[in-house]
Each structure stands twice: as structure tokens, then as C-alpha cells.
Write an enzyme that holds these catalytic residues in place. Structure first.
Site, short mmCIF file in Angstrom:
data_model
loop_
_atom_site.label_atom_id
_atom_site.label_comp_id
_atom_site.label_asym_id
_atom_site.label_seq_id
_atom_site.Cartn_x
_atom_site.Cartn_y
_atom_site.Cartn_z
N GLY A 1 0.62 -1.18 -0.29
CA GLY A 1 -0.32 0.22 0.03
C GLY A 1 0.91 0.91 0.09
O GLY A 1 0.72 1.85 -0.42
N PHE A 2 2.43 1.23 0.88
CA PHE A 2 2.76 2.37 0.55
C PHE A 2 4.03 2.40 -0.22
O PHE A 2 4.56 3.57 -0.27
CB PHE A 2 3.93 2.55 1.89
CG PHE A 2 2.59 2.32 3.01
CD1 PHE A 2 1.90 3.38 3.89
CD2 PHE A 2 2.41 1.28 3.97
CE1 PHE A 2 1.86 3.97 4.78
CE2 PHE A 2 1.77 1.28 4.86
CZ PHE A 2 0.98 2.28 5.48
N VAL B 1 8.66 -2.25 -3.40
CA VAL B 1 10.56 -2.48 -2.69
C VAL B 1 11.32 -3.36 -3.08
O VAL B 1 11.46 -4.30 -4.13
CB VAL B 1 9.24 -3.61 -0.82
CG1 VAL B 1 11.01 -4.40 -0.71
CG2 VAL B 1 8.78 -3.27 -0.49
N ASP C 1 -1.99 -1.75 9.50
CA ASP C 1 -1.49 -2.53 8.08
C ASP C 1 -0.75 -3.92 8.96
O ASP C 1 -0.38 -4.72 7.60
CB ASP C 1 -1.26 -2.24 7.32
CG ASP C 1 -1.33 -2.70 5.44
OD1 ASP C 1 -2.40 -3.60 6.40
OD2 ASP C 1 -0.39 -2.63 4.27
#
Ligand SMILES: *[C@@H]1O[C@H](CO)[C@@H](O)[C@H](O)[C@H]1NC(C)=O
Ligand SMILES: *[C@@H]1O[C@H](CO)[C@@H](O)[C@H](O)[C@H]1NC(C)=O
Ligand SMILES: *[C@@H]1O[C@H](CO)[C@@H](O)[C@H](O)[C@H]1NC(C)=O
Ligand SMILES: *[C@@H]1O[C@H](CO)[C@@H](O)[C@H](O)[C@H]1NC(C)=O
Ligand SMILES: *[C@@H]1O[C@H](CO)[C@@H](O)[C@H](O)[C@H]1NC(C)=O
Ligand SMILES: *[C@@H]1O[C@H](CO)[C@@H](O)[C@H](O)[C@H]1NC(C)=O
Ligand SMILES: *[C@@H]1O[C@H](CO)[C@@H](O)[C@H](O)[C@H]1NC(C)=O
Ligand SMILES: *[C@@H]1O[C@H](CO)[C@@H](O)[C@H](O)[C@H]1NC(C)=O
Ligand SMILES: *[C@@H]1O[C@H](CO)[C@@H](O)[C@H](O)[C@H]1NC(C)=O
Length: 866
Positions: free
Chosen positions: A531-532, A535, A646
Site C-alpha cells: 500500500g505504501f 519494495v 496494516d
């Protein structure tokens, strides 16, 4: 009794099997106590047929026939009466094919196992002169054949171990006769035939227990140092329970352990894959608990770092190997590819007493001593004599004390003349003195200077310390030069400036370095997307593997605030949290650098039909406890109260030994913890793990994390995704709904309605109903049914249901959760049925919120029909 729960082998899908096992265990133990009349002695002329047993006088051990796998394969063995796990098997390589077997003792004291046709399937091969021998099953579990007239022992089962060592048995050798007491693994958990793995006492050099798989050495404990095996100092911590001893006599070099009075029954078992476990019997819950096991971690792999390599598990890097001081990798390119078995070589050749330039010794402190196979041992020498001897002999490359008792660095002498292999750091490790050329010894000389000055004057010492510290800082600074960004970093080169004595060293890394490390953020390097942001995997500073999180743009947070948050988050350090190593700010790009964990996340194991077997119940229980502790730390024990917001199984990463590490914590903070924004701009959290109050009203507290933890716990136990497919499976749906100009509550309802029309998995309501009907075991994943302890499993389900209750104030705090997990006997309240989502969804139907009635009907059928 002799039908040794064949059910166990047949891994089956549900509760019923666990129940059957449980009941058969109960029946077995009842049968055992009823069978107290069974004799413990087999005398001349009598015999034991299939169906009869010998039971030791105190009832703890039973000898008889059993079938661990196929009922058509009968074995004669000795088992621990309460658990029916065989500790010794006679005819492991020649099972009988029916129940006609008879154990007899013949005229010369030989034990024979004969089948229906009179053929011997196994024989003890003893031929005494005696005509009056008798076999007795002792309370220790040892079957002993004695000459009745003289009392001499003709044969004993303790001299012929199978895969199990129990108190009083020896693991070792008789140097005079060459006889050996060793463990040999079974071929499979249900097949006692001689397997691949062996565990032996290596008596060349110092006594050392070694596991072999085929012809390859896999693990050694390190040499015995008088108190413990050099690589297993933790032995000392439980020596009051199991008195460990290495006996060295002309006719015996062996490891033995005794159980002290009151200690639980324990056994050392060599598994089919070569893992040695010490299992401890818990009489109250009737399960075997794993007390310790070996190998423990990557550094226990034999010679992992090759010659003159040094293994360290406590390093932020995933390259566990380094070379000893004065050595460098033989092949730097292989070394950088993590192929470290090639080892290291000297930077400068030894001079060996050549004129004024002589070699010296450098102490490698706190290690497991190297393999002593080809080493020279003299127990009589002192450490000083040892040093002198090693110094005088040009082929000696290192020495150490052979016995650490008696202080002053210990006594005895072990000297190595060839390559040094299999050295690792351990707590309470020993000192190894390594011979180096003079030119390589400079740095250790500096320390000696400080030592000499120490008594002279305190002031001078302080001064020296300061200089030394300054020098150290400079060195560290130099080492970090590559990492630390020098320009374009908004002037924040040194993050520790502002923090004063907090001595936090959070490096800021340049964007260029990160781009290079991730191959310009190439898709090949991408590990995942959350969601952020995305990676990536990267290699920083040439040898350091890291995970780099590139935050999605538009967090709305200022650079200064971001920096402060990151510095705060980086201070959170806990075994069960992923470590934040650094960060980078570049324009409106914000990146975080984390330690890299090679194993995947929890969801990749528990939801994958092939991988789920990797996580047996003890491992899963360990993971549950670890996550709980990590979360407790975030909530309570760190200086900040961090709400994860989360938490989900894909955010729980597993390290090499399957310990859980929570990732992505503090994201809400880093991302600008503005609640209002989180509600309207973006969805923080993952549907299915979100608590009702958070999903519906955007209200969050530590209890929202408790909820997510409960969902994860139920997922770990059941192996099923709870409630909803993860939304990452439906990226388009998520993207679509997220763009809608409506509140998160309506977004959520929409998604709920759509997904419930799909083939979904499991709801919390179902879990609760099963629990209510006493069918909670139906939830349990088939892959853990075999080794799962019903008490622990049920406890976890119960705690999980307590955590997912609708009303936040009914959910326990993480501190209570940790307590409940550690104390299985705590009385727990009954969980209240989680109804919120079902309720709210039907409410949505009644008010008819912009959704077609067909979808509504579908979702309602699903929700209420189960
Ligand atoms: C075992 O003992 C029984 C009676 O004690 C005897 O009838 C039988 O022949 C014996 N079997 C063997 C194989 O010795
Ligand atoms: C068991 O093995 C013997 C030979 O060892 C054989 O004669 C006999 O038929 C076998 N019995 C069964 C039931 O397979
Ligand atoms: C022991 O049994 C053998 C036959 O198996 C017999 O020859 C011998 O006499 C017996 N010895 C005693 C002391 O009963
Ligand atoms: C007994 O001796 C035979 C033949 O020497 C051998 O095959 C068998 O393995 C031995 N049994 C035991 C238990 O040592
Ligand atoms: C007893 O058994 C052994 C093998 O275990 C054998 O060598 C010996 O000859 C047997 N003795 C008699 C009297 O059968
Ligand atoms: C273990 O027990 C035996 C006999 O009881 C005793 O001789 C031995 O010293 C004990 N060993 C240890 C390490 O306590
Ligand atoms: C001693 O030093 C000389 C010259 O420095 C060198 O040639 C010789 O090989 C050295 N001897 C040893 C044993 O290293
Ligand atoms: C000991 O020497 C033997 C024979 O040279 C060699 O095969 C073995 O690898 C050596 N062991 C160690 C630990 O160096
Ligand atoms: C040096 O040590 C090796 C191995 O222990 C030994 O074989 C050799 O004889 C020793 N040399 C001297 C000069 O003591």
C-alpha cells in the site's frame, strides 16, 4: 498396545484424526497402567510372543512388538510407556511381515527374534558360557542379558542405540576395541530402517559430537572443554536438569547425560534429515516439547565459511561469513555471490622466527573452536607452554586452551597445523590464538599499548581513550563513506548531530547509490508492492543486501517531519521487528532501507499447499508468540506507541530460522499519520485484517492491531485466508474503488459486497460457530494435525477469537495476549460472536446504498448461509 497408532502416519485433513490420536493416546496410557502385571524379566525357556510385553518395574518402559507404519511390518522395540515412541528397535532392517514373531533367550544366553517359520530375523549375537541367562528390562529403559550365576552382563540394548539417546546411554567409542556407540537415523518417520544420518563422537583430537549425512559432515558441537561443547555453551544453562558429562577413560570416550531427580523425561533423537532434537515429555499435556535442537542456524552448517572463515549470525548483513583478521577471501567474486565455502587466505605469509621480524598471535575471542580432527592435543600443558610450543613450531597456525576450567584462560593445549575450519561466534565462546605475520599484528599492538598505560595514570588513560574513540569514529566514518551521502541531502549528513547522546547511526544514502543498487529500480529487483509503495532488493556497499522501499509519492508530509519520523522509527529495535537501516530523501522521493530477509513472508508459507508443511506446529506457535511480542513492543514497550495499522500475514517476514519479523511498522507515522487524510485520500490497511471500527469509521487504536493479530492467528492455525481474499489479488478492483469519491466506509462496503459474490474462503463468524459447537479442531490445518498439540492449538483459536471481537474494549491488550500464550492454563473468557461485518452488510442492503440488489442478495446468502 502393540497397534502403535498407525493413524499418525496417515496425515489426514481434519480434527477427527487429531481426536483419534488423542483418544488412542489416552487408551494407550490406560492400557499401560492396566498392564502393570507384565513381567520385566525374560528367563531361560520362556518367550515373548507378539501381543505380550515386558514392562520395567516402575512401568516407564515397555518392550514388545509394534508397527510404526504399515501394519504388515512388525518390529521388536522398547518404548516409553506413556507416549509409545520407540527408543530402541531390534530388527530395524528386517521387519517381520506378520504377528508370528517370538523373542526367545537360548541356552547360551543369546536373544533371538524368530518368525513363524523358526527363522531368526534378528539376533543379539551373544554367546556366553552360561546356561542360565535372563534378560531384564531395567527402569532406565535398558534391556540387559545377564549370566544368572555370575551376574556378568552378556549384552545390553544401551550398547546398540538406534536413533535415540536416553539418560544413561553413551555416545562415543571404546578406543581399545573400536566399538562405537552412535545414533543412526530412521529412514522415514514411520520406517525404522537404517537411514542416511549418523551422529557419532569424534575422538580424533578433542572429543566432539558430529552429525554426518552420508559421507558429509553436517554439524559438530565443537570440542568438549571440560564444562560444555565449545559451540553449545547453553548446555551449561540446563545442566541442572540433564547432567552432561564426557567420560574419558582408556576403554571409553563418551558423552552421557543423566537426568537429575525430578527432571522431566527427555530423549535426544536424530531425525531423518539429521537434525538432533532434545525432546522433553510434558506429563500433564502428554506431548513432547522440543527443548533444543541442532543445528540451530546457518552458522552451524559445517565449514560454512571455509578455511580461516568466521561465521556470525548476529549481523545486519545477510553475509554471515567474514575472514579472520589478517585473511581475505580466496575468491572475492564467489564470496560476493555468497559462495563462502572457498574460505580465506593469508594477506601476508608467516615469517617464522626469521631474524627480527617474527610472527605473533592474535586472539579471536568468543568462538566455537575449530575442527580438531588433525590437531595436536596435550592436556598436561598450560596455556603459556602451549603458546611457546606453537611459537616454536613453524607449522603451528593457532592454539587454544583445551579445558577452560580453573580460570586463567584455562589449561591444556590444542594446536592446529593445517587449515582452520568451522569457527563461529557464540555467546560464552572461547579464545582462539591465531598466528599472524608481524605486519598483520599492528592493530592489536595498539590495544596492548592502552593496556600498559592503564595502571600508570587515570588521566592519561582518559586522554588515550578520547584519542582512541576519535580514531574509532574516524574509522567508522571512513567505512561508511560510501553509504553516507555527502551532498544533495538537504544538509543532513550526520543524523546523530541532533540526537546528541542517542548515538543513533541512521545513514542517509544518496539516491544515486540506491538507483545503482537496485539496477535503476528495475522490475527484476522488485520484491513486492504494498500500500505504501514498491519494495526492491538491492546491494549496498558491494556486499550488503538490503530491501529498499520506495514510498509512493504524495504523502503530503514535509521533509523535516519525514526525517524526524524515520529517526524515531529507526530507534525501535526488537528481535521480532525488521530493522530499518537507513533512508533517503531526493526531491519528493522518499526511500527507506531495511535489512533483507531471504525467506519469504508468512503468507507464502501458510497459504501454499506445497510450502505449508515447512511450518510444523511448534514453528507456527513460535511465530505466533514472536508476532505477539513484536506487537507488544510496538504498542507498549518502545518509547513511542506505534499502531501498525496494516498488520497482515504478508507483512510478517520470516528469517532463516523461521523467526517472525514484523515489517512496515510505523508506516502510518512515516507517511504522515494524519488520520483525516488517511480516511479520505488513501486506504491504509488491508480489507479482511481491518477491524470494524477502523474500516467503517476510521477510528483506530492499539485494539485495531489486536484485531488484525487475531485474524493472522486464525490464519496460521487454519492455513486458510480468513474472511476475504487479499485485495492484492484484485488490484484493479482496489484501484477502481479507491478512486471513487466516497468515504472509506462506503468503499469498504462496496468491496465487501463484490468480493462476497466471489468464491471466498472463510469468515470469522464460521470460525466462531465452530468454536461454539466444540468443533474448533475442524479449523486446524491438515499439515499441523500430526504434530500439533491440541491444547496449544485450541488455546490459539480461543485467543484469536477473543482478538477479533467486534467491540474494541472486549479485545485483550497485546500484553494479555502474550501472557495467555505463555501460560496455557490461564482461564479465558468466552469470545463474543463477531457479527459486525455481517450486520453492517445487511444494513447496507436494507438502506440500499447504490448497489444492485442482485449483488446484495448474493452477499447476504453467503454471509448468512454459513
Ligand atoms: C513360547 O512359549 C510357549 C509356552 O511357554 C511355547 O509353547 C512355545 O513353543 C514357545 N515358542 C518358542 C518359539 O519358543
Ligand atoms: C512372510 O515372509 C515369509 C518368508 O520370510 C513368507 O514365507 C511368508 O509367505 C510371508 N507372509 C506373508 C503374509 O506375506
Ligand atoms: C535353558 O534352556 C536350554 C534350552 O533352551 C536348556 O538346554 C537349558 O538346560 C536351560 N537352562 C536352565 C538353567 O534351565
Ligand atoms: C549378528 O551377526 C550377524 C552375522 O555376523 C550380523 O549380520 C548381524 O548384523 C549381527 N547382529 C547384531 C545385532 O549385531
Ligand atoms: C544362541 O544364539 C546365538 C546367536 O545369538 C548362537 O550363536 C548360539 O549358537 C545359540 N545357542 C544355542 C544353544 O542355540
Ligand atoms: C550419572 O549417574 C551415574 C549413576 O547414577 C553416576 O555414576 C554418574 O556420576 C552420574 N553422572 C553425572 C554427570 O551426574
Ligand atoms: C627468512 O627471510 C629470508 C629473507 O627475508 C627469506 O628468504 C626466507 O625464506 C625466510 N625464511 C622463512 C622460513 O620464512
Ligand atoms: C584432516 O586430515 C585429513 C587427511 O589429510 C583430511 O582429509 C581432513 O579434511 C582433515 N580434517 C580437517 C578438519 O582439516
Ligand atoms: C610441529 O608440529 C607438527 C604437528 O604437530 C609435528 O609433526 C612436528 O614434528 C613439529 N615440529 C617440531 C619441530 O616440533
Amino acid at each position: 498396545m502393540q497397534e502403535k497408532s498407525p493413524v499418525m502416519g496417515a496425515a489426514a485433513a481434519n480434527i477427527f484424526h487429531l481426536r483419534v490420536i488423542f483418544f488412542s493416546l489416552v487408551l494407550l496410557s490406560l492400557a499401560t497402567s492396566a498392564a502393570g502385571v507384565a513381567p520385566d524379566t525374560l528367563s531361560n525357556g520362556s518367550n515373548i510372543t507378539d501381543g505380550n510385553t515386558l514392562v520395567s518395574a516402575d512401568g516407564s518402559f515397555t518392550l514388545g512388538f509394534f508397527s510404526p507404519g504399515l501394519p504388515s511390518r512388525r518390529y521388536l522395540g522398547i518404548w516409553f510407556s506413556e507416549s509409545t515412541d520407540a527408543v530402541w528397535v531390534a530388527n530395524r532392517d528386517s521387519p517381520l511381515n506378520d504377528t508370528t514373531g517370538v523373542l526367545v533367550i537360548n541356552g547360551t544366553g543369546g536373544l533371538l527374534l524368530v518368525d513363524g517359520s523358526g527363522q531368526a530375523a534378528w539376533s543379539s549375537n551373544t554367546t556366553g558360557p552360561s546356561s542360565s541367562a535372563a534378560a531384564q528390562l531395567l527402569e532406565s529403559g535398558n534391556l540387559v542379558v545377564r549370566d544368572q550365576s555370575t551376574g556378568a552382563v552378556l549384552w545390553q540394548s544401551f550398547d546398540h542405540p538406534s536413533n535415540t539417546l536416553i539418560a544413561g546411554m553413551r555416545l562415543g567409542k571404546n578406543p581399545q576395541t573400536g566399538a562405537e556407540w552412535s545414533l543412526t537415523s530412521w529412514r522415514a518417520p514411520d520406517d525404522p530402517a537404517t537411514g542416511d544420518c549418523r551422529r557419532v563422537m569424534d575422538t580424533k583430537g578433542l572429543p566432539d559430537c558430529v552429525s554426518w549425512r552420508g559421507t558429509a559432515k553436517k554439524y559438530r558441537t565443537g570440542p568438549w572443554n571440560g564444562l560444555w561443547f565449545s559451540g553449545v555453551p547453553e548446555m551449561a544453562s540446563y545442566s541442572s536438569m540433564f547432567a552432561n558429562q564426557v567420560v574419558v577413560k582408556p576403554d571409553e570416550i563418551a558423552y552421557v547425560f543423566n537426568a537429575t531427580a525430578g527432571a522431566p523425561f527427555s530423549r535426544l533423537v536424530l531425525s531423518e534429515v539429521g537434525v538432533l532434537q532434545r525432546l522433553v515429555w510434558d506429563p500433564s499435556s502428554k506431548v513432547w516439547n522440543t527443548f533444543v535442537q541442532a543445528p540451530r542456524d546457518v552458522c552451524d552448517d559445517y565449514a560454512k565459511c571455509g578455511a580461516f572463515g568466521l561465521c556470525n549470525v548476529n549481523t545486519a548483513s545477510t553475509l554471515f561469513c567474514s575472514c579472520m583478521a589478517g585473511f581475505s577471501p580466496v575468491s572475492p567474486s564467489q564470496w560476493s555471490m555468497r559462495e563462502t565455502s572457498g574460505g580465506c587466505r593469508r594477506n601476508a605469509p608467516l615469517e617464522c622466527g626469521n631474524g627480527s621480524t617474527t610472527d605473533g598471535f592474535m586472539a579471536v575471542r568468543g568462538v566455537k573452536l575449530p575442527d580438531t580432527d588433525n590437531a595436536t592435543v596435550d592436556m598436561g600443558a598450560t596455556l603459556e607452554e602451549c603458546r611457546a610450543r606453537c611459537f616454536a613450531n613453524c607449522s603451528c597456525v593457532a592454539y587454544a586452551a583445551a579445558d577452560i576450567r580453573g580460570g586463567a584462560g584455562g589449561s591444556g593445549c590444542v594446536m592446529w597445523t593445517a587449515d582452520i575450519v568451522d569457527v563461529r561466534y557464540v555467546d560464552k565462546g572461547q579464545d582462539l590464538y591465531l598466528r599472524l605475520a608481524k605486519s598483520e599484528l599492528v592493530s592489536s599492538k595498539r590495544k596492548t599499548v592502552i593496556k600498559i598505560l592503564l595502571p600508570v595514570t587515570a588521566c592519561l588513560l582518559l586522554l588515550m581513550m578520547n584519542i582512541f574513540l576519535a580514531w574509532l569514529c574516524k574509522c567508522i566514518g571512513k567505512r561508511r563513506k560510501k553509504i553516507i551521502q555527502k551532498k544533495g541531502l538537504l544538509g543532513y549528513v550526520d543524523a546523530s548531530n541532533k540526537l546528541g547522546d542517542e548515538n543513533l547511526d541512521l545513514p542517509f544514502v544518496s539516491f544515486g547509490d540506491i538507483a545503482a543498487a537496485t539496477n535503476n529500480f528495475s522490475d527484476d529487483n522488485m520484491l513486492g508492492q504494498g500500500g505504501f509503495g514498491k519494495v526492491y532488493k538491492g546491494m549496498l556497499d558491494d556486499d550488503k543486501q538490503v530491501a529498499i522501499k520506495r514510498l509512493s509519492k504524495g504523502s503530503g508530509q514535509g521533509v523535516e517531519e519525514f526525517r524526524n519520523e524515520v529517526v524515531l522509527i529507526a530507534k525501535l529495535q526488537h528481535r521480532n521487528l525488521v530493522r530499518l537501516l537507513g533512508c533517503c530523501i531526493h526531491g519528493d522521493e522518499k526511500l527507506l532501507i531495511y535489512e533483507y530477509l531471504p525467506n519469504k513472508s508468512l503468507d507464502a508459507f501458510i497459504f501454499d499447499p506445497a510450502s505449508k508443511y515447512v511450518l510444523d506446529w511448534p514453528t507456527r506457535f513460535k511465530i505466533i508468540k514472536g508476532v505477539a511480542r513484536g506487537l507488544l513492543y510496538l504498542h507498549q514497550d518502545s518509547r513511542l506507541t506505534i499502531i501498525h495499522r496494516d498488520l497482515k500475514s504478508s507483512n510478517i517476514l520470516l528469517d532463516v530460522d523461521m523467526s517472525p519479523k514484523i515489517s512496515d511498522f510505523g508506516m502510518a507515522r512515516i507517511f504522515g499519520g494524519n488520520q483525516q487524510e488517511a480516511n479520505t485520500n488513501r486506504v491504509v490497511g488491508t480489507y479482511g485484517y481491518m477491524s470494524p471500527e477502523y474500516a467503517m469509521d476510521g477510528a483506530f487504536s492499539v485494539k485495531s492491531d489486536t484485531y488484525s493479530f487475531g485474524v493472522i492467528l486464525l490464519e496460521i492455525v487454519s492455513g486458510l485466508k480468513i474472511s476475504l481474499p487479499q485485495l492484492t489479488d484484485f488490484p484493479n478492483l482496489l484501484a477502481y474503488v479507491s478512486t471513487m469519491e466516497c468515504s472509506i466506509s462506503i468503499q469498504f462496503k462496496l468491496i465487501l459486497l463484490i468480493l462476497h459474490g466471489l468464491d471466498y474462503t472463510f469468515t470469522l463468524v464460521q470460525a466462531w460457530s465452530l468454536w461454539k459447537d466444540d468443533k474448533a479442531m475442524d479449523l486446524v490445518d491438515e499439515s499441523i494435525v500430526e504434530n500439533g498439540s491440541p491444547t496449544e492449538v485450541l488455546l490459539c483459536i480461543h485467543i484469536g477469537l477473543l482478538c477479533v471481537q467486534d467491540n474494541p474494549s472486549n479485545r485483550p491488550l497485546m500484553s494479555s495476549v502474550v501472557f495467555m500464550l505463555e501460560n496455557e492454563t490461564t482461564a479465558l473468557s468466552a469470545p463474543i460472536q463477531p457479527l459486525y461485518f455481517a450486520h453492517r452488510t445487511s444494513e447496507a442492503k436494507q438502506t440500499g446504498e447504490n448497489t444492485s440488489s442482485s449483488i446484495n442478495d448474493m452477499s447476504l446468502t453467503v454471509l448468512e448461509g454459513r
